[in-house]
Motif scaffolding. Structure first.
Motif, mmCIF file in Angstrom:
data_model
loop_
_atom_site.group_PDB
_atom_site.id
_atom_site.type_symbol
_atom_site.label_atom_id
_atom_site.label_comp_id
_atom_site.label_asym_id
_atom_site.label_seq_id
_atom_site.Cartn_x
_atom_site.Cartn_y
_atom_site.Cartn_z
ATOM 1 N N ASN A 264 22.905 18.971 -27.277
ATOM 2 C CA ASN A 264 22.230 17.741 -28.058
ATOM 3 C C ASN A 264 23.109 16.623 -28.197
ATOM 4 O O ASN A 264 22.468 15.476 -27.976
ATOM 5 N N PHE A 265 24.363 16.624 -28.396
ATOM 6 C CA PHE A 265 25.290 15.708 -28.640
ATOM 7 C C PHE A 265 25.320 14.761 -27.425
ATOM 8 O O PHE A 265 25.116 13.556 -27.191
ATOM 9 N N THR A 266 25.468 15.669 -26.224
ATOM 10 C CA THR A 266 25.348 14.692 -24.922
ATOM 11 C C THR A 266 24.390 14.210 -24.459
ATOM 12 O O THR A 266 24.447 12.792 -24.223
ATOM 13 N N ALA A 267 23.157 14.542 -24.843
ATOM 14 C CA ALA A 267 22.013 13.836 -24.704
ATOM 15 C C ALA A 267 21.653 12.652 -25.737
ATOM 16 O O ALA A 267 21.357 11.625 -25.350
ATOM 17 N N PHE A 268 22.089 13.016 -26.946
ATOM 18 C CA PHE A 268 22.153 11.893 -28.249
ATOM 19 C C PHE A 268 22.647 10.724 -27.622
ATOM 20 O O PHE A 268 22.245 9.507 -27.510
ATOM 21 N N LEU A 269 24.130 10.729 -27.094
ATOM 22 C CA LEU A 269 25.011 9.616 -26.802
ATOM 23 C C LEU A 269 24.316 8.942 -25.332
ATOM 24 O O LEU A 269 24.161 7.573 -25.424
ATOM 25 N N ALA A 270 23.705 9.601 -24.368
ATOM 26 C CA ALA A 270 23.099 9.164 -23.517
ATOM 27 C C ALA A 270 21.691 8.328 -24.132
ATOM 28 O O ALA A 270 21.575 7.221 -23.441
ATOM 29 N N ALA A 271 21.053 8.776 -24.983
ATOM 30 C CA ALA A 271 19.705 8.024 -25.478
ATOM 31 C C ALA A 271 20.251 6.765 -26.168
ATOM 32 O O ALA A 271 19.596 5.953 -25.876
ATOM 33 N N ARG A 272 21.218 7.027 -26.848
ATOM 34 C CA ARG A 272 21.634 5.786 -27.791
ATOM 35 C C ARG A 272 22.316 4.619 -26.564
ATOM 36 O O ARG A 272 22.048 3.550 -26.965
ATOM 37 N N THR A 273 22.830 5.188 -25.669
ATOM 38 C CA THR A 273 23.653 4.098 -24.659
ATOM 39 C C THR A 273 22.110 3.536 -24.160
ATOM 40 O O THR A 273 22.604 2.197 -23.681
ATOM 41 N N ALA A 274 21.320 4.308 -23.446
ATOM 42 C CA ALA A 274 20.305 3.580 -22.638
ATOM 43 C C ALA A 274 19.422 2.602 -23.564
ATOM 44 O O ALA A 274 18.904 1.562 -23.297
ATOM 45 N N LYS A 275 19.254 2.847 -24.890
ATOM 46 C CA LYS A 275 18.508 2.131 -25.717
ATOM 47 C C LYS A 275 19.190 1.176 -26.549
ATOM 48 O O LYS A 275 18.610 0.023 -27.202
ATOM 49 N N ALA A 276 20.335 0.943 -26.533
ATOM 50 C CA ALA A 276 21.156 -0.068 -27.249
ATOM 51 C C ALA A 276 21.256 -1.218 -26.531
ATOM 52 O O ALA A 276 21.183 -1.230 -25.403
ATOM 53 N N PRO A 277 21.751 -2.207 -27.169
ATOM 54 C CA PRO A 277 21.967 -3.614 -26.474
ATOM 55 C C PRO A 277 23.315 -3.135 -25.270
ATOM 56 O O PRO A 277 23.948 -2.375 -25.651
ATOM 57 N N LYS A 278 23.218 -3.981 -24.286
ATOM 58 C CA LYS A 278 23.907 -3.916 -23.134
ATOM 59 C C LYS A 278 25.396 -3.611 -23.313
ATOM 60 O O LYS A 278 26.299 -2.710 -22.823
ATOM 61 N N GLY A 279 26.057 -4.484 -24.395
ATOM 62 C CA GLY A 279 27.460 -4.346 -24.925
ATOM 63 C C GLY A 279 27.940 -3.170 -25.645
ATOM 64 O O GLY A 279 29.086 -3.099 -26.178
ATOM 65 N N ILE A 280 26.958 -2.227 -25.553
ATOM 66 C CA ILE A 280 27.479 -0.974 -26.679
ATOM 67 C C ILE A 280 28.856 -0.646 -26.277
ATOM 68 O O ILE A 280 29.501 0.134 -27.548
ATOM 69 N N LYS A 281 29.074 -0.292 -25.056
ATOM 70 C CA LYS A 281 30.021 0.633 -24.607
ATOM 71 C C LYS A 281 31.544 -0.304 -25.090
ATOM 72 O O LYS A 281 32.429 0.363 -25.309
ATOM 73 N N GLU A 282 31.374 -1.462 -24.904
ATOM 74 C CA GLU A 282 32.550 -2.301 -25.207
ATOM 75 C C GLU A 282 32.646 -2.686 -26.765
ATOM 76 O O GLU A 282 33.747 -2.707 -27.242
ATOM 77 N N GLU A 283 31.560 -3.147 -27.231
ATOM 78 C CA GLU A 283 31.507 -3.655 -28.554
ATOM 79 C C GLU A 283 31.223 -2.682 -29.790
ATOM 80 O O GLU A 283 31.319 -2.817 -30.841
ATOM 81 N N GLY A 284 30.776 -1.339 -29.148
ATOM 82 C CA GLY A 284 30.329 -0.592 -30.118
ATOM 83 C C GLY A 284 29.137 -0.870 -30.843
ATOM 84 O O GLY A 284 28.493 -1.874 -30.606
ATOM 85 N N LEU A 285 28.853 0.200 -32.008
ATOM 86 C CA LEU A 285 27.620 -0.345 -32.777
ATOM 87 C C LEU A 285 27.506 -1.814 -33.170
ATOM 88 O O LEU A 285 26.280 -2.332 -33.477
ATOM 89 N N ALA A 286 28.490 -2.435 -33.480
ATOM 90 C CA ALA A 286 28.519 -3.817 -34.010
ATOM 91 C C ALA A 286 27.706 -4.775 -32.932
ATOM 92 O O ALA A 286 27.440 -5.752 -33.258
#
Ligand SMILES: *Cc1c(COP(=O)(O)O)cnc(C)c1O
Length: 496
Positions: free
Chosen positions: A155-177
């Motif tokens: 479930n964790f593995t899927a959760f992070l994929a989901a939030r990365t897919a749906k978050a703004p593009k810069g999420i991996k670099e900028e984080g939730l901010a």
């Protein structure tokens, strides 16, 4: 150093065979007599600590044969056996014997299934296992994914994929901010605790979960789900994911997945299914209506160490578009030269999930799928369900038991003493106290292992049968054991 090292940790071929054959003999003996042993000796931690002895780290070594012999003695004589026919607590299956051999083989070869170059055939076997698991539960074989340690990790593995897919593009670099909006996940109030851990782990915080109430059938109330999504949109939040449960941990209820899929389409949300317990039941043709909508899931968590009877640990994440896993997890450090290949076909599992070095968990699952095939699983899973239904029926027809719920292979019921006078004040409270004491007594007693559930404020005994060793006779005997122990505890409590 001398020319020939003599590493103490090496075991000669002859000795390996002697120790190995003896170990196999003991394990075979255990399996042969497991129905005659107690489910658990019910010993206290203190007693077990005494048995181990309070010794410090050994300075020097001892012969392997002695140590293995002592370890198998300790484990065989002081363990709880979820491979016992009368074990039906929580959701832990009997381990498939072929899986035991698979784990031995896997650790002997020791492929590191993080990178294809380190695990050439193992990577291919894992890919095939993932494909077969997708076929097993009735989704497209083009789902991709990987084996993980269990349901939580799946479930964790899927959760992070989901939030990365749906978050703004810069999420991996900028984080939730990088997002000005709070990202919100939705799930039924019966959802397993993993979701809370996931929101903490990935920085969303547990307040980003909306626990949606259930309807009279204990399924997520999808009208309330839609209301909650609309409320959050009005508040300026960003709904991003809905979790449907396929077999909730307490009572085995499957949410209305098709309706959830529809809502996810309307609001453009990631549709995740937590099928850790129940989704293997989708293999049964007659149950397919219950799982309608599975094919639409963006991701699915399942747990071969539950209803596919794999020895611990084996979980699996499936993702409709596996690119989402790569988007979330891939990175290319200069110290890995894994990506060169001729056909562009190499698959490095470290890019699919949270682990880097990875063991070969897929092997035991792959072996069992071949040993019994789809039809073998249909039969075993069906039988587990039939036994749970039998337990419900016997409880329903017994004057001192009350049957409470039955879904998939989970039955809940409680003991209600005949010599019970409803003039006891707070009789529901009394029954809860009585049944809680009964669960404790049964778990320590070793005749049977049940766990508990609270259903509509009633403290219940709960049997979850993911156990190919359980038979009709076991279920009949379990009913007698519960009533016998129930009477004892009632007499003790009531006389006070
Ligand atoms: C068991 C279970 C989990 C957790 O799985 P583990 O294998 O124990 O990590 C999560 N969700 C559901 C529905 C489960 O049944």
């Amino acid at each position: 150093m001398r020319d020939n090292r003599e590493p103490l940790i090496e075991i000669s071929q002859e000795e390996f065979k002697t120790i190995g054959y003896e170990l196999i003999d003991r394990i075979a003996g255990l399996m042969d007599s497991i129905d005659k042993t107690r489910v658990t000796p019910g010993e206290t931690p203190k007693k077990l600590q005494h048995l181990l002895g309070h010794t410090s780290l050994p300075e020097n070594g001892s012969p392997a044969e002695e140590i293995i012999s002592r370890a198998s003695e300790l484990l065989i004589n002081h363990s709880l056996f979820n491979g016992h026919p009368k074990f039906m607590g929580y959701i832990t299956s009997s381990p498939a014997p072929i899986g035991m051999l698979g784990d031995l083989l896997a650790s002997a070869i020791n492929p590191n299934v993080g990178a294809q170059i380190l695990s050439p055939i193992a990577t291919e076997i894992e890919k095939q296992t993932v494909q077969w698991l997708a076929e097993f539960i009735g989704v497209s074989p083009n789902y991709g994914g990987l084996l993980v340690s269990g349901g939580n990790m799946a479930n964790f593995t899927a959760f992070l994929a989901a939030r990365t897919a749906k978050a703004p593009k810069g999420i991996k670099e900028e984080g939730l901010a990088s997002s000005s909006k709070k990202m919100i996940a939705y799930c039924s109030k019966t959802t397993h605790t993993w979701i809370e851990k996931a929101t903490v782990l990935f920085g969303h915080g547990s307040k980003s979960v909306r626990w949606i109430p259930t309807d009279s059938l204990n399924k997520m109330d999808n009208d309330l789900l839609e209301q909650a999504i609309n409320n959050d949109l009005k508040e300026g939040h960003q709904p991003f994911m809905v979790v449907g449960t396929a077999g909730d941990v307490s009572t085995g209820v499957v949410d209305n997945l098709n309706a959830i899929a529809g809502i996810c389409r309307i609001y453009d949300l990631w549709f995740h299914i937590d099928g850790a317990y129940g989704i293997p039941a989708a293999v049964i043709p007659e149950l397919q209506p219950m799982f309608e909508g599975v094919k639409e899931a963006d991701s699915i968590a399942l747990d071969p160490h539950k209803w596919l009877y794999a020895p611990l640990e084996a979980g699996c994440t499936l993702v409709k578009n596996p690119q989402h896993l790569i988007d979330a997890y891939s990175s290319h450090p200069e110290y890995y030269n894994f990506s060169k290949n001729d056909e562009g076909a190499s698959q490095n599992y470290y890019e699919f999930g949270l682990q880097n070095s990875r063991g070969f968990r897929a092997l035991k699952v792959w072996l069992a799928l071949q040993q019994v095939g789809r039809n073998g699983y249909v039969k075993m899973i069906n039988e587990d369900i039939e036994l749970a239904e039998l337990l419900f029926e016997l409880a329903e027809n017994h004057s001192e038991l009350e049957a409470i719920s039955q879904n998939l292979s989970i039955t809940t019921f409680r003991y209600v003493p005949r010599a019970y006078t409803s003039d006891i004040e707070n009789h529901e409270t009394y029954l809860n106290t009585l049944n809680e004491a009964l669960v404790d007594e049964l778990q320590q007693g070793g005749e049977v292992f049940l766990s508990n559930a609270i259903v509509k404020d009633k403290y219940c005994l709960r049997g979850c049968i993911v156990n190919f060793r359980t038979s009709k006779k076991d279920i009949e005997e379990i009913v007698e054991i519960v009533v016998k122990q129930g009477e004892k505890i009632h007499n003790r409590l009531y006389e006070k």
